[in-house]
Design a protein around this motif. Structure first.
Motif, PDB file in Angstrom:
ATOM      1  N   VAL A 256       0.875  -1.168   0.000  1.00 45.48           N
ATOM      2  CA  VAL A 256       0.000   0.000   0.000  1.00 45.48           C
ATOM      3  C   VAL A 256       0.915   1.222   0.000  1.00 45.48           C
ATOM      4  CG1 VAL A 256      -1.795   1.298   1.198  1.00 45.48           C
ATOM      5  CG2 VAL A 256      -1.781  -1.208   1.319  1.00 45.48           C
ATOM      6  N   LEU A 257       0.841   2.025  -1.072  1.00 37.17           N
ATOM      7  CA  LEU A 257       1.623   3.254  -1.154  1.00 37.17           C
ATOM      8  C   LEU A 257       0.820   4.384  -0.542  1.00 37.17           C
ATOM      9  CD1 LEU A 257       3.990   5.036  -2.252  1.00 37.17           C
ATOM     10  CD2 LEU A 257       2.573   5.369  -4.289  1.00 37.17           C
ATOM     11  N   HIS A 258       1.477   5.171   0.310  1.00 36.80           N
ATOM     12  CA  HIS A 258       0.886   6.378   0.879  1.00 36.80           C
ATOM     13  C   HIS A 258       1.751   7.558   0.438  1.00 36.80           C
ATOM     14  CE1 HIS A 258      -1.755   4.341   3.879  1.00 36.80           C
ATOM     15  NE2 HIS A 258      -0.862   3.388   3.705  1.00 36.80           N
ATOM     16  N   GLN A 259       1.155   8.523  -0.232  1.00 35.87           N
ATOM     17  CA  GLN A 259       1.838   9.779  -0.561  1.00 35.87           C
ATOM     18  C   GLN A 259       1.087  10.899   0.160  1.00 35.87           C
ATOM     19  OE1 GLN A 259       1.891  10.282  -4.858  1.00 35.87           O
ATOM     20  NE2 GLN A 259       4.018   9.626  -4.958  1.00 35.87           N
ATOM     21  N   LEU A 260       1.807  11.666   0.946  1.00 36.95           N
ATOM     22  CA  LEU A 260       1.235  12.813   1.637  1.00 36.95           C
ATOM     23  C   LEU A 260       1.742  14.056   0.927  1.00 36.95           C
ATOM     24  CD1 LEU A 260       1.885  11.491   5.215  1.00 36.95           C
ATOM     25  CD2 LEU A 260      -0.293  11.527   4.007  1.00 36.95           C
ATOM     26  N   ILE A 261       0.830  14.781   0.273  1.00 36.78           N
ATOM     27  CA  ILE A 261       1.200  15.880  -0.608  1.00 36.78           C
ATOM     28  C   ILE A 261       0.718  17.200  -0.022  1.00 36.78           C
ATOM     29  CG2 ILE A 261       0.935  16.841  -2.929  1.00 36.78           C
ATOM     30  CD1 ILE A 261       0.395  13.811  -3.738  1.00 36.78           C
ATOM     31  N   ASP A 262       1.661  18.082   0.217  1.00 34.10           N
ATOM     32  CA  ASP A 262       1.367  19.424   0.695  1.00 34.10           C
ATOM     33  C   ASP A 262       1.351  20.327  -0.528  1.00 34.10           C
ATOM     34  OD1 ASP A 262       0.927  21.582   2.293  1.00 34.10           O
ATOM     35  OD2 ASP A 262       2.880  21.548   3.277  1.00 34.10           O
ATOM     36  N   GLU A 263       0.146  20.756  -0.929  1.00 40.88           N
ATOM     37  CA  GLU A 263       0.009  21.583  -2.128  1.00 40.88           C
ATOM     38  C   GLU A 263       0.299  23.046  -1.826  1.00 40.88           C
ATOM     39  OE1 GLU A 263      -3.202  20.942  -4.970  1.00 40.88           O
ATOM     40  OE2 GLU A 263      -3.969  19.417  -3.600  1.00 40.88           O
ATOM     41  N   LYS A 264       0.662  23.782  -2.875  1.00 38.35           N
ATOM     42  CA  LYS A 264       0.842  25.226  -2.743  1.00 38.35           C
ATOM     43  C   LYS A 264      -0.503  25.877  -2.461  1.00 38.35           C
ATOM     44  CE  LYS A 264       4.928  25.391  -5.628  1.00 38.35           C
ATOM     45  NZ  LYS A 264       5.511  25.819  -6.904  1.00 38.35           N
ATOM     46  N   ALA A 265      -0.494  27.102  -1.996  1.00 38.41           N
ATOM     47  CA  ALA A 265      -1.721  27.819  -1.614  1.00 38.41           C
ATOM     48  C   ALA A 265      -2.627  28.072  -2.821  1.00 38.41           C
ATOM     49  CB  ALA A 265      -1.369  29.121  -0.930  1.00 38.41           C
ATOM     50  N   ASP A 266      -3.865  28.474  -2.541  1.00 40.98           N
ATOM     51  CA  ASP A 266      -4.979  28.579  -3.483  1.00 40.98           C
ATOM     52  C   ASP A 266      -4.737  29.239  -4.829  1.00 40.98           C
ATOM     53  OD1 ASP A 266      -6.972  27.285  -2.020  1.00 40.98           O
ATOM     54  OD2 ASP A 266      -7.272  29.071  -0.798  1.00 40.98           O
ATOM     55  N   ASP A 267      -3.802  30.120  -4.948  1.00 33.82           N
ATOM     56  CA  ASP A 267      -3.688  30.902  -6.167  1.00 33.82           C
ATOM     57  C   ASP A 267      -2.957  30.171  -7.301  1.00 33.82           C
ATOM     58  OD1 ASP A 267      -1.238  30.929  -4.975  1.00 33.82           O
ATOM     59  OD2 ASP A 267      -0.849  33.059  -5.298  1.00 33.82           O
ATOM     60  N   VAL A 268      -3.139  28.884  -7.401  1.00 29.23           N
ATOM     61  CA  VAL A 268      -2.477  28.111  -8.445  1.00 29.23           C
ATOM     62  C   VAL A 268      -3.499  27.611  -9.463  1.00 29.23           C
ATOM     63  CG1 VAL A 268      -0.578  27.398  -6.971  1.00 29.23           C
ATOM     64  CG2 VAL A 268      -2.605  25.965  -7.124  1.00 29.23           C
ATOM     65  N   THR A 269      -3.046  27.387 -10.677  1.00 30.13           N
ATOM     66  CA  THR A 269      -3.872  26.817 -11.732  1.00 30.13           C
ATOM     67  C   THR A 269      -3.895  25.300 -11.546  1.00 30.13           C
ATOM     68  OG1 THR A 269      -3.164  28.577 -13.208  1.00 30.13           O
ATOM     69  CG2 THR A 269      -4.113  26.605 -14.227  1.00 30.13           C
ATOM     70  N   PRO A 270      -5.064  24.649 -11.655  1.00 28.37           N
ATOM     71  CA  PRO A 270      -5.108  23.186 -11.519  1.00 28.37           C
ATOM     72  C   PRO A 270      -4.169  22.492 -12.512  1.00 28.37           C
ATOM     73  CG  PRO A 270      -7.312  24.094 -11.469  1.00 28.37           C
ATOM     74  CD  PRO A 270      -6.386  25.214 -11.850  1.00 28.37           C
ATOM     75  N   VAL A 271      -3.546  21.431 -12.056  1.00 30.56           N
ATOM     76  CA  VAL A 271      -2.585  20.691 -12.869  1.00 30.56           C
ATOM     77  C   VAL A 271      -2.912  19.199 -12.804  1.00 30.56           C
ATOM     78  CG1 VAL A 271      -0.153  20.034 -13.090  1.00 30.56           C
ATOM     79  CG2 VAL A 271      -0.746  22.376 -12.501  1.00 30.56           C
ATOM     80  N   ALA A 272      -3.043  18.563 -13.976  1.00 35.09           N
ATOM     81  CA  ALA A 272      -3.209  17.111 -14.047  1.00 35.09           C
ATOM     82  C   ALA A 272      -1.887  16.471 -13.631  1.00 35.09           C
ATOM     83  CB  ALA A 272      -3.601  16.680 -15.446  1.00 35.09           C
ATOM     84  N   THR A 273      -1.966  15.502 -12.734  1.00 36.75           N
ATOM     85  CA  THR A 273      -0.776  14.921 -12.124  1.00 36.75           C
ATOM     86  C   THR A 273      -0.793  13.407 -12.254  1.00 36.75           C
ATOM     87  OG1 THR A 273      -0.837  16.715 -10.519  1.00 36.75           O
ATOM     88  CG2 THR A 273       0.515  14.840  -9.970  1.00 36.75           C
ATOM     89  N   THR A 274       0.391  12.839 -12.434  1.00 38.76           N
ATOM     90  CA  THR A 274       0.552  11.383 -12.471  1.00 38.76           C
ATOM     91  C   THR A 274       1.376  10.950 -11.272  1.00 38.76           C
ATOM     92  OG1 THR A 274       0.525  11.410 -14.885  1.00 38.76           O
ATOM     93  CG2 THR A 274       1.390   9.433 -13.833  1.00 38.76           C
TER      94      THR A 274
END
Length: 141
Positions: A36-54
């Motif tokens: 079971v892979l767990h990735q904990l991702i801390d995203e940048k604050a709200d003023d970002v453009t959505p990005v498709a991620t792999t």
């Protein structure tokens, strides 16, 4: 409850380096098990453009890729979690199911030496992230 021919140990955790760096670890038990892979991702604050991620997880050279969108987090939001559960063939991003690549399959791990790598790309909206693999050792008795 139906008895099983296996004995189980407590869940084991293997911390993985970031950026796809390979990690070598010895898997306990005498029967294959699923990670079971767990990735904990801390995203940048709200003023970002959505990005498709792999999200790419590799076990002994076998890759499984999951797809999500990073939209930016609020200033006080907790890190978002990706769970790629190979045993239950389920992938969750922020508690919602997401697909894996159609030509991928969920890997298993034989007992003994194994190699792991995991990454997220692009990292445009990622402030930082951490990741680990969890598994339950099994013995045939």
């Amino acid at each position: 409850m139906t008895p099983t021919p296996y004995a189980y140990w407590p869940v084991q955790r293997i911390d993985l380096p970031v950026d796809g760096k390979v990690m070598h670890a010895r898997i306990l038990g005498n029967r294959p098990t699923r990670p079971v892979l767990h990735q904990l991702i801390d995203e940048k604050a709200d003023d970002v453009t959505p990005v498709a991620t792999t999200h790419t997880f590799t076990v002994n050279g076998q890759q499984v890729r999951a797809y999500s969108t990073l939209k930016g987090a609020g200033l006080w939001d907790e890190a978002h979690e990706l769970i790629l559960d190979c045993g239950n063939r389920r992938t969750l991003w922020q508690d919602e199911p997401i697909p894996i690549a159609i030509d991928d399959d969920f890997p298993s791990m034989p007992p003994g030496p194994n190699t792991f790598a995991a990454t997220i790309a692009p990292k445009t909206n990622v402030k930082k992230y951490s990741q680990y693999v969890a598994y339950t050792p099994r013995w045939l008795i």
